[in-house]
Design an enzyme around this catalytic site. Structure first.
Site, PDB file in Angstrom:
ATOM      1  N   ARG A  85       0.838  -1.198   0.000  1.00  0.00           N
ATOM      2  CA  ARG A  85       0.000   0.000   0.000  1.00  0.00           C
ATOM      3  C   ARG A  85       0.880   1.258   0.000  1.00  0.00           C
ATOM      4  NH1 ARG A  85      -5.352  -0.795  -0.809  1.00  0.00           N
ATOM      5  NH2 ARG A  85      -5.910   0.900   0.569  1.00  0.00           N
ATOM      6  N   HIS A 115      -4.452  -1.869  -8.314  1.00  0.00           N
ATOM      7  CA  HIS A 115      -5.211  -2.254  -7.118  1.00  0.00           C
ATOM      8  C   HIS A 115      -4.260  -2.936  -6.153  1.00  0.00           C
ATOM      9  CE1 HIS A 115      -8.300  -4.253  -4.642  1.00  0.00           C
ATOM     10  NE2 HIS A 115      -7.497  -5.305  -4.697  1.00  0.00           N
TER      11      HIS A 115
END
Length: 140
Positions: A85, A115
């Site tokens: 992330r 994603h």
């Protein structure tokens, strides 16, 4: 060793950035243990993003994710979910940190290149959506 799922979205494929983004990911210490290039149907995209069904952007997200080929991958690394992330950056590239995948390559919040799973639990669920156990290579 922890695993996470990523998808190089249709904008990444259209812009011919697959190699550049994978290089970025590997340089950050991730190992690719599964990868394929597919074209999601609207039904499959809707199923994958079902958690967002009630959100106002759901229809656009499904349309976008089924608009062209994408590249789902399972990545492996210690602390994979959180570290990934950080590597990809904020959903909105305008808010993403310098040097992140989205800051470098994404055009907008809606078409943001990539994603990344948001939890270890979701990573396992998302990985199983795209890959059978036979398609996942054990790391050495």
């Amino acid at each position: 060793m922890e695993r996470t799922l990523t998808i190089l979205k249709p904008d990444c494929v259209r812009k011919q950035l697959i190699g550049a983004v994978i290089n970025h990911i590997e340089r950050a210490g991730f190992r690719v243990v599964a990868m394929k290039k597919i074209h999601l149907t609207k039904e499959a995209a809707g199923e994958f993003y079902a958690v967002h069904r009630e959100r106002p952007f759901y229809g656009e997200l499904v349309d976008f994710m089924s608009s062209g080929a994408c590249v789902p991958m399972i990545l492996e690394k210690e602390n994979a979910v959180a570290d990934f992330r950080t590597v990809i950056g904020a959903t909105d590239p305008a808010e993403a940190a310098e040097g992140t995948v989205r800051k470098l390559y994404a055009d907008s919040k809606g078409e943001n290149i990539i994603h990344g799973s948001d939890s270890v639990e979701n990573a396992a669920i998302e990985a199983a959506f795209f890959f059978s156990t036979e398609e996942v290579v054990r790391s050495n």
